[in-house]
Design a protein around this motif. Structure first.
Motif, PDB file in Angstrom:
ATOM      1  N   ILE A  45      23.540 -21.465   1.363  1.00 16.70           N
ATOM      2  CA  ILE A  45      22.103 -21.303   1.165  1.00 16.70           C
ATOM      3  C   ILE A  45      21.388 -21.764   2.426  1.00 16.70           C
ATOM      4  N   GLN A  46      20.436 -20.931   2.872  1.00 19.33           N
ATOM      5  CA  GLN A  46      19.675 -21.297   4.054  1.00 19.33           C
ATOM      6  C   GLN A  46      18.245 -21.641   3.666  1.00 19.33           C
ATOM      7  N   PHE A  47      17.695 -22.660   4.282  1.00 17.66           N
ATOM      8  CA  PHE A  47      16.365 -23.109   3.869  1.00 17.66           C
ATOM      9  C   PHE A  47      15.248 -22.331   4.549  1.00 17.66           C
ATOM     10  N   ASN A  48      15.218 -21.032   4.258  1.00 13.41           N
ATOM     11  CA  ASN A  48      14.110 -20.185   4.703  1.00 13.41           C
ATOM     12  C   ASN A  48      13.350 -19.785   3.465  1.00 13.41           C
ATOM     13  N   ILE A  49      12.117 -20.222   3.351  1.00 11.08           N
ATOM     14  CA  ILE A  49      11.388 -19.860   2.138  1.00 11.08           C
ATOM     15  C   ILE A  49      10.942 -18.402   2.213  1.00 11.08           C
ATOM     16  N   THR A  50      11.225 -17.656   1.148  1.00  9.04           N
ATOM     17  CA  THR A  50      10.953 -16.223   1.168  1.00  9.04           C
ATOM     18  C   THR A  50      10.761 -15.680  -0.242  1.00  9.04           C
ATOM     19  N   LEU A  51      10.123 -14.518  -0.334  1.00 10.73           N
ATOM     20  CA  LEU A  51       9.981 -13.844  -1.624  1.00 10.73           C
ATOM     21  C   LEU A  51      10.938 -12.658  -1.726  1.00 10.73           C
ATOM     22  N   ASP A  52      11.734 -12.479  -0.661  1.00  9.96           N
ATOM     23  CA  ASP A  52      12.610 -11.311  -0.556  1.00  9.96           C
ATOM     24  C   ASP A  52      13.452 -11.061  -1.796  1.00  9.96           C
ATOM     25  N   ASN A  86      27.993 -11.211 -10.682  1.00  6.06           N
ATOM     26  CA  ASN A  86      28.457 -10.697  -9.390  1.00  6.06           C
ATOM     27  C   ASN A  86      27.802 -11.396  -8.210  1.00  6.06           C
ATOM     28  N   GLN A  87      26.539 -11.812  -8.381  1.00  3.72           N
ATOM     29  CA  GLN A  87      25.866 -12.472  -7.268  1.00  3.72           C
ATOM     30  C   GLN A  87      26.534 -13.805  -6.947  1.00  3.72           C
ATOM     31  N   PHE A  88      27.081 -14.448  -7.983  1.00  2.11           N
ATOM     32  CA  PHE A  88      27.727 -15.737  -7.745  1.00  2.11           C
ATOM     33  C   PHE A  88      29.196 -15.578  -7.419  1.00  2.11           C
ATOM     34  N   LEU A  89      29.846 -14.595  -8.058  1.00  2.46           N
ATOM     35  CA  LEU A  89      31.297 -14.528  -7.949  1.00  2.46           C
ATOM     36  C   LEU A  89      31.811 -13.369  -7.112  1.00  2.46           C
ATOM     37  N   ALA A  90      30.933 -12.554  -6.540  1.00  2.00           N
ATOM     38  CA  ALA A  90      31.448 -11.521  -5.634  1.00  2.00           C
ATOM     39  C   ALA A  90      30.624 -11.493  -4.360  1.00  2.00           C
ATOM     40  N   ALA A  91      29.305 -11.335  -4.510  1.00  2.00           N
ATOM     41  CA  ALA A  91      28.472 -11.215  -3.314  1.00  2.00           C
ATOM     42  C   ALA A  91      28.172 -12.586  -2.715  1.00  2.00           C
ATOM     43  N   ARG A  92      28.412 -13.619  -3.465  1.00  2.00           N
ATOM     44  CA  ARG A  92      28.102 -14.990  -3.047  1.00  2.00           C
ATOM     45  C   ARG A  92      26.674 -15.085  -2.523  1.00  2.00           C
ATOM     46  N   ASP A  93      25.764 -14.510  -3.320  1.00  2.00           N
ATOM     47  CA  ASP A  93      24.350 -14.520  -2.953  1.00  2.00           C
ATOM     48  C   ASP A  93      23.606 -15.324  -4.016  1.00  2.00           C
ATOM     49  N   TRP A  94      23.715 -16.642  -3.915  1.00  4.96           N
ATOM     50  CA  TRP A  94      23.118 -17.496  -4.928  1.00  4.96           C
ATOM     51  C   TRP A  94      21.615 -17.300  -5.074  1.00  4.96           C
ATOM     52  N   PRO A  95      20.866 -17.241  -3.957  1.00  5.53           N
ATOM     53  CA  PRO A  95      19.414 -17.095  -4.116  1.00  5.53           C
ATOM     54  C   PRO A  95      19.035 -15.856  -4.926  1.00  5.53           C
ATOM     55  N   PHE A  96      19.713 -14.724  -4.669  1.00  3.12           N
ATOM     56  CA  PHE A  96      19.393 -13.498  -5.408  1.00  3.12           C
ATOM     57  C   PHE A  96      19.774 -13.653  -6.874  1.00  3.12           C
ATOM     58  N   GLY A  97      20.936 -14.246  -7.122  1.00  2.00           N
ATOM     59  CA  GLY A  97      21.371 -14.485  -8.501  1.00  2.00           C
ATOM     60  C   GLY A  97      20.370 -15.346  -9.254  1.00  2.00           C
ATOM     61  N   MET A  98      19.868 -16.382  -8.584  1.00  4.83           N
ATOM     62  CA  MET A  98      18.893 -17.272  -9.212  1.00  4.83           C
ATOM     63  C   MET A  98      17.585 -16.515  -9.475  1.00  4.83           C
ATOM     64  N   VAL A 151      17.231 -24.333  -9.839  1.00  4.72           N
ATOM     65  CA  VAL A 151      17.387 -22.876  -9.965  1.00  4.72           C
ATOM     66  C   VAL A 151      16.173 -22.171  -9.385  1.00  4.72           C
ATOM     67  N   VAL A 152      14.999 -22.607  -9.816  1.00  4.06           N
ATOM     68  CA  VAL A 152      13.774 -21.935  -9.369  1.00  4.06           C
ATOM     69  C   VAL A 152      13.613 -22.078  -7.863  1.00  4.06           C
ATOM     70  N   SER A 153      13.891 -23.271  -7.325  1.00  3.82           N
ATOM     71  CA  SER A 153      13.662 -23.421  -5.888  1.00  3.82           C
ATOM     72  C   SER A 153      14.668 -22.630  -5.067  1.00  3.82           C
ATOM     73  N   VAL A 154      15.927 -22.561  -5.513  1.00  2.00           N
ATOM     74  CA  VAL A 154      16.915 -21.792  -4.741  1.00  2.00           C
ATOM     75  C   VAL A 154      16.543 -20.310  -4.718  1.00  2.00           C
ATOM     76  N   SER A 155      15.855 -19.830  -5.776  1.00  4.02           N
ATOM     77  CA  SER A 155      15.529 -18.408  -5.819  1.00  4.02           C
ATOM     78  C   SER A 155      14.547 -18.016  -4.712  1.00  4.02           C
ATOM     79  N   PHE A 156      13.921 -18.998  -4.065  1.00  2.77           N
ATOM     80  CA  PHE A 156      13.009 -18.678  -2.968  1.00  2.77           C
ATOM     81  C   PHE A 156      13.635 -18.906  -1.596  1.00  2.77           C
ATOM     82  N   LEU A 157      14.947 -19.141  -1.562  1.00  2.00           N
ATOM     83  CA  LEU A 157      15.610 -19.364  -0.276  1.00  2.00           C
ATOM     84  C   LEU A 157      16.429 -18.125   0.093  1.00  2.00           C
TER      85      LEU A 157
END
Lengths: 609, 282
Positions: B43-50, B241-253, B29-35
Motif C-alpha cells: 500500500i502506498q500513501f498517496n491519497i486518491t479517489l481513483d 480477487n483483489q486480495f488474493l490475485a491482483a493484490r490490490d488492497w485499496p481497490f478491494g477495500m 478499511v475506509v482509510s486504505v480505500s483512499f490509498l
C-alpha cells in the motif's frame, strides 16, 4: 392447541428431507473404502480408526468447539443486553447505533478478516485462540441483536409494568418476566451465532495463529485432495453427539424443573463443553513440553504428518504446522504483520515479491549441507539469483488431460481446446494468471507477456472458449475428470496423475505450445524466532529418504536428485508429474508483473462477467 | 436523567466492544480505500479517489447487478419455502417445538464445505440422484444438474435456509392465538386472516430473516464456485480477487466500502417502508 394437519406434517417432512439429504450422503460415504469422495468402492470403518489417530484433526476440533462455545456465550449476553436496551430506551444516536450494528453482517468477510489482522498486529496481540474468539464474538453479536430485536418487536410492555407494580425490582422483572419471554429469540440468535462460528473459514484464516487451527480451516485446506472420508467420519460422530445432546436436553426440560430450567441447561452445556474439550485434550495432546517451537507455514496437503513427527522426535522440538491454499493468501497474512512463522513456502514469483517487499531474510546455506542433493537446474533461477533468499522444495507443471473413451482423435496442445465439439465439457484451473497465460502461450507469447495487444487477443480467445467450459476449478479439477463430468481439462500435473489412477481412460498431453512450471521454495520471514531451527528443518527435508517419503505421499515433482533414486519408477516415468526434459526447458515460470496485474484482473472479470 | 444513565449502562458492553474490535478495524478499511496500490502489491500513501472512480465501469456494474439478482432470488426462495415451515414449527404443540427447532439447525453444525461436496455427489451426472432416476426408468439420459444457475440457487438456498427460518420462528412463536381465533370468529377467510393478522405480526421476523439471508449471500463465494463451476464472477469473487490475485488492497477495500454503504441504504429504506406499513395497518 390444535393438532397439526396432514399437509403441515407432509410439508415439514419434505423440508427435513431436503435438510438431511446431504447429511445422509456424507454419513454413507464415511464408510466408503475409496479415499476420494466420488465413487463407492466398498464398506469400511477404517476412517473412524484413522480419525482417532489424527492428532491434528482432533486438536482442530477441540479449538473449534471451544471458540464456538465461548464466543456464543459472550455474544448472547452482550447481544441480548443490546437488543433490550435498544428496545427499551429511545435516545439521540439510537438510529446510528442500530445501523452501525448491521455493518458486521454486511462487511465482506475477507475485508473484516484482513482489517482485524492488521489491527491485532498493531496492538501487538499475538494471534491465537484469543484473537479468534474476539473475532467470532464481534461478528456474532450483530446476529444475536437482530434476531432478539425481532422477537422483542411487539413485546407487551404492560407485562413488565405489571411486574414492577407488584413490587418486583427491575432486576427481578428482567430475569423473571422479560428474559423468559424473549428466550425463543435468544435461543434462535444463539444457535445462529454458534453455527456461524463452527463454520467460519475466512475470518478465522486471518485471525488464527500458528497453533490454533480450527476444523473449517483444516477442512478447507484438505479440499485440494478432496475432503477425505475422515472428515465425513468426524461429521458423523459430531452429528451423533449433537442428537444425543438434544435428547438429553429435552429430557431434562420435560422433567419440569421450570425455574431451574435455564440454569440446568446452562450447567449441562458447560459440563459437556468441559468434558468434551478435556477428552479431546487427552486424545489430541501428546504432552509436548519441549522448549523449542518451529512455526511452519506451507501449502495444504504438501507435507505428510509422518515427516513432521520424525523431525520432532529427532530434534526434540515441537512443530506448529499451518497451511494456506494460495500464495496470495499467505502474502496477505505475512504482509499484514504479526505473523510468527519461522519457515514459509512460496512459489517462484512470490519469492520475488517477498524479497521486494522486504519480508524475508537471507538463508544461511552453511546450515544446509544437504543442499548438494538438489539438482542444479532447480537452483539459481531467475526469481532468486544465487538462492540468497530461497531454496527449492518441490515443483510441478500444468498439463492437458482428456478422456480417450469420450474423445477420439489426437489432442496435441491448447489449440484443441477451442474445438467446437467440446461444448460444455472442459474443466480449467480457476486461476487468472494460469488461464490468461495459457491463451497467451497458445498465440505464441510468453505467459508473462503484458503487451496490451497480445492481452486483448488472449481475452477474445478466452471469451470464445466460454461455451466449451463446464467449470473452473483449481482445488480439485480431477474430480470432474474422474467422474466423467468433464471430457478434457487443463490441470496441475499432480491432479492429472491422481485422476489417471482412478480413471484409466484418461490420457495426459504436454501442450506443444509451452509448459507452465511452478517451483515452490523455502523462505525464512524477517523476524523469525527460530532461524537456525528452520534451516535445520530444510536440511532434514533434503535427506534423500525423507524427501522420497514426501514424494510418496504427494505426487509432486522432486528436485532432489539423490531422492529420485529411491522414488517409485511408476511416478518418475509419469509425464504429468515429471514432464520430458525438452518440454521443461521450453517451460516458463510465472513472474511478478507489477501493476500490470490490474489488466489481468480486469480481463478475468470481463471473461467471467 | 436516570433513564439515560440506565440506557448507557445496558448498552455499554456493546459500545465498548464494538469500538475496540470493530470501529477501529473499520476505520482502517475506509482509510486504505483512499490509498494506492504499491508497485509490488503493498500500500502506498498517496491519497486518491481513483479506486472509487474505477468502479464506475459498466463491467463492475454488471457484476454488482448479477450478484444482487442471485442474492434476491436466494432470499425470495428461502422466504417462500421457509415461512410456512417456520410457521408450522412455531405453531406446533409446545412439547415438540424445541426438538423440531434443533432438528433444523443440526445439519448446519456439519462443515458447510463437506455438505456442499455431498450435494455434488448427489447431483452430478453419474451421481446418486441421476442413477436413482434412471433405475426407476423416469429418465433415460442423465440430467445435467450441476454447474449451472439452478445448482447455485439450490446450494445457496440450502446453506442460508436456517438464517431465514430461525428469526421467523422466533416471531411466529409469540403470535397471540386469540387474535387469529377472533379473526376466524369474525368470518375472515384464512387468506384474509393471514394477510391482516399473521403477516403484520411476524413482519419483524421476516425482515430479520431476509436481512440475514440477503446480505451474507452477497459474500458467499464457495457455492457459486463449487456448484456453479465458478463460471460467473460475483461481487464476492471480485473482492476476493483483489486480495488474493491482483493484490490490490485499496481497490478491494473501496469495493467493500461501497457495498457496505449500499446495503445500509437498502436496509434503511426497507425499515422506513416497514414503519409506514405499520402505521397503515394499525
Amino acid at each position: 392447541m390444535k393438532k397439526m394437519n396432514i399437509w403441515s406434517i407432509l410439508y415439514s417432512i419434505l423440508i427435513y428431507t431436503f435438510l438431511y439429504l446431504p447429511i445422509f450422503i456424507l454419513v454413507m460415504y464415511s464408510f466408503n473404502n475409496s479415499k476420494l469422495n466420488s465413487v463407492w468402492t466398498g464398506f469400511t470403518t477404517k476412517w473412524y480408526v484413522n480419525l482417532f489417530h489424527d492428532a491434528a484433526i482432533l486438536n482442530a476440533m477441540k479449538n473449534t468447539l471451544l471458540i464456538a462455545f465461548v464466543s456464543t456465550m459472550f455474544s448472547i449476553v452482550i447481544g441480548t443486553l443490546t437488543a433490550v436496551g435498544l428496545y427499551r430506551y429511545s435516545f439521540k444516536g439510537k438510529k446510528f447505533i442500530e445501523s452501525f450494528l448491521y455493518i458486521p453482517v454486511v462487511i465482506p468477510e475477507i475485508v473484516f478478516g484482513i482489517a482485524l489482522l492488521a489491527f491485532f498486529s498493531q496492538i501487538k496481540l499475538p494471534l491465537g485462540l484469543l484473537t479468534l474468539i474476539i473475532a467470532h464474538i464481534t461478528f456474532s453479536i450483530s446476529y444475536v441483536v437482530i434476531v432478539v430485536k425481532s422477537r422483542l418487536d411487539g413485546f407487551d410492555k404492560s407485562l413488565e409494568e405489571a411486574s414492577m407494580d407488584l413490587g418486583a425490582t427491575p432486576r427481578e422483572t428482567f430475569f423473571k418476566v422479560t428474559l423468559p419471554l424473549i428466550m425463543p429469540g435468544i435461543i434462535s440468535g444463539g444457535l445462529l451465532a454458534f453455527t456461524l462460528s463452527l463454520d467460519d473459514v475466512i475470518i478465522s484464516f486471518f485471525t488464527a495463529g500458528p497453533s490454533s487451527t480450527t476444523l473449517p480451516l483444516k477442512v478447507f485446506s484438505m479440499v485440494k485432495f478432496g475432503v477425505t472420508p475422515e472428515i465425513n467420519a468426524l461429521s458423523t460422530i459430531m452429528m451423533l453427539f449433537s442428537i444425543i445432546f438434544v435428547i438429553i436436553a429435552e429430557t431434562i426440560k420435560n422433567k419440569n424443573l421450570k425455574s431451574k430450567k435455564i440454569k440446568t441447561i446452562l450447567v449441562s452445556l458447560v459440563i459437556i463443553a468441559i468434558t468434551t474439550s478435556a477428552g479431546l485434550n487427552i486424545a489430541a495432546d501428546k504432552a509436548n513440553s519441549e522448549p523449542l517451537v518451529l512455526n511452519i507455514f506451507n501449502w495444504s496437503e504438501y507435507l505428510p504428518q509422518s515427516v513432521i513427527d520424525k523431525f520432532e522426535q529427532t530434534y526434540n522440538v515441537k512443530v506448529n504446522y499451518s497451511t494456506f491454499s494460495s500464495n496470495e493468501e499467505m502474502l496477505a497474512k505475512i504482509m499484514a504483520g504479526g505473523s510468527a512463522y519461522d519457515l514459509v513456502v512460496a512459489s517462484d514469483y512470490m519469492v520475488d515479491i517477498l524479497v521486494k517487499q522486504d519480508l524475508i531474510q537471507p538463508i544461511d546455506k552453511d546450515n544446509i549441507p544437504n543442499l548438494s542433493n538438489i539438482g542444479s537446474s532447480f537452483l539459481n533461477l531467475e526469481f532468486d539469483k544465487g538462492n540468497v533468499y530461497s531454496v527449492p522444495y518441490m515443483w510441478g507443471d500444468a498439463c492437458i488431460v482428456y478422456d480417450t473413451s469420450k474423445i477420439k482423435g489426437n489432442i496435441t496442445g491448447f489449440n484443441d481446446l477451442w474445438n467446437p465439439a467440446f461444448k460444455n465439457s472442459i474443466v480449467l484451473l480457476d486461476d487468472e494468471r494460469a488461464i490468461i497465460g495459457m491463451a497467451l502461450q497458445k498465440n505464441g507469447y510468453s505467459i508473462n507477456d503484458t503487451d496490451p495487444e497480445h492481452l486483448e487477443k488472449a481475452k477474445n480467445d478466452l471469451i470464445k472458449l466460454k461455451t466449451n467450459i463446464k467449470a473452473y476449478d483449481s482445488d480439485s479439477p480431477k474430480t470432474l475428470l474422474i467422474n466423467g463430468e468433464a471430457k478434457i481439462g487443463y490441470v496441475w500435473g499432480a491432479e492429472a496423475y491422481l485422476a489417471k489412477k482412478e480413471n484409466k481412460n484418461l490420457k495426459v498431453v504436454i501442450p506443444k505450445e509451452g509448459l507452465f512450471l511452478q517451483q515452490d521454495n523455502f523462505t525464512i520471514p524477517k523476524g523469525a524466532k527460530q532461524k537456525k531451527l528452520a534451516e535445520t528443518f530444510i536440511n532434514f527435508i533434503y535427506n534423500p529418504e525423507i524427501s522420497a517419503e514426501i514424494s510418496k505421499a504427494f505426487p509432486y515433482a522432486n528436485p532432489n536428485i539423490e531422492a529420485q533414486k529411491i522414488i517409485d519408477q511408476d511416478i518418475l516415468n509419469d509425464i504429468a508429474v515429471y514432464p520430458p526434459e525438452e518440454a521443461v526447458k521450453k517451460g516458463e515460470h510465472l513472474k511478478d508483473i507489477g501493476n500490470d496485474i490490474k489488466y489481468f484482473d480486469k480481463i478475468w472479470s470481463q471473461i467471467k462477467q | 436523567m436516570k433513564k439515560k444513565f440506565s440506557a448507557f449502562l445496558i448498552l455499554s458492553p456493546v459500545l465498548v466492544w464494538m469500538f475496540a474490535f470493530f470501529l477501529i478495524p473499520l476505520f482502517l478499511v475506509v482509510s486504505v480505500s483512499f490509498l494506492t496500490r504499491g508497485q509490488y502489491g503493498g500500500i502506498q500513501f498517496n491519497i486518491t479517489l481513483d479506486n472509487y472512480i474505477r468502479l464506475i465501469d459498466p463491467m463492475y456494474l454488471k457484476i454488482f447487478w448479477n450478484s444482487l439478482v442471485i442474492s434476491l432470488m436466494t432470499t425470495i426462495s428461502c422466504l417462500l419455502l421457509g415461512y410456512p415451515f417456520a410457521y408450522i414449527i412455531g405453531r406446533s404443540p409446545k412439547k415438540f417445538r424445541a426438538i423440531l427447532l434443533m432438528l433444523i439447525i443440526l445439519p448446519f453444525w456439519t462443515n458447510s464445505l463437506v455438505r456442499t461436496y455431498a450435494w455434488i455427489i448427489l447431483l452430478r451426472t453419474e451421481g446418486v440422484l441421476n442413477s436413482y432416476l434412471m433405475m426407476m426408468g423416469i429418465i433415460n439420459k442423465p440430467l445435467q444438474l450441476l454447474y449451472n444457475n439452478g445448482a447455485v440457487l439450490v446450494g445457496m438456498l440450502y446453506i442460508m435456509f436456517p438464517f431465514m427460518v430461525l428469526p421467523i420462528y422466533a416471531s411466529v412463536e409469540k403470535l397471540d392465538n386469540t387474535l387469529i381465533e377472533a379473526a376466524k370468529d369474525l368470518y375472515a377467510s384464512p387468506i384474509k386472516t393471514f394477510l391482516k393478522i399473521t403477516l403484520p405480526l411476524t413482519k419483524s421476523g421476516i425482515f430479520a430473516g431476509c436481512l440475514l439471508v440477503f446480505v451474507p449471500t452477497l459474500g458467499l463465494f464457495f457455492i457459486p464456485d463449487l456448484m456453479g463451476g465458478s463460471k460467473i464472477i460475483l461481487l464476492s469473487n471480485l473482492i476476493k480477487n483483489q486480495f488474493l490475485a491482483a493484490r490490490d488492497w485499496p481497490f478491494g477495500m473501496a469495493i467493500s466500502v461501497l457495498l457496505i454503504m449500499l446495503m445500509l441504504i437498502i436496509i434503511g429504506i426497507m425499515r422506513l417502508k416497514g414503519e409506514k406499513i405499520d402505521s397503515e395497518v394499525f
